[in-house]
Design a protein around this motif. Structure first.
Motif: not given
Length: 124
Positions: A91-101
């Motif tokens: 299953m392939y997912y996209c994601a946004a909003a990187f939380l780390l510096p």
């Protein structure tokens, strides 16, 4: 909201293009990523893109076969998958909003805040 599309079944060696569309563009989408998860396995970072394609990053397992890109408005990110192998089945997912510096953890699932529902890719 992130919505993935383009998954399906394909023969070994085939290609599939995936898309991930956001309902609205925000600064969270300046950095986007694709993950995948096979049954019984941890979610694996596949490819990431920073600020409209200025930088791209790939897992070694897909380097040279997959290409991540983003359209000019920035609310759609693509994953072009070529020379697919059975081990790409997931299953392939996209994601946004990187939380780390730091970009070090860019392919780590816990580094990302917003996720789509996923699209299934099966290679046989």
């Amino acid at each position: 909201q992130l919505v993935e599309s383009g998954g399906g079944s394909v023969r070994t060696g085939g290609s599939l293009p995936l898309s991930c569309i956001a309902s609205t563009y925000t600064d969270d989408m300046k950095r986007m990523v694709w993950f995948r998860q096979a049954p019984g396995k941890e979610r694996e970072g596949v490819a990431a893109i920073w600020i409209g394609g200025r930088s791209t990053y790939y897992a070694n397992s897909v380097k040279g076969r997959f290409t991540i890109s983003q359209d000019n408005p920035g609310n759609t990110v693509y994953l072009e998958m070529n020379n697919l192998k059975p081990e790409d089945t997931a299953m392939y997912y996209c994601a946004a909003a990187f939380l780390l510096p730091s970009i070090v953890a860019r392919l780590t699932a816990s580094s990302w805040l917003y996720w789509g529902q996923g699209t299934q890719v099966t290679v046989s």
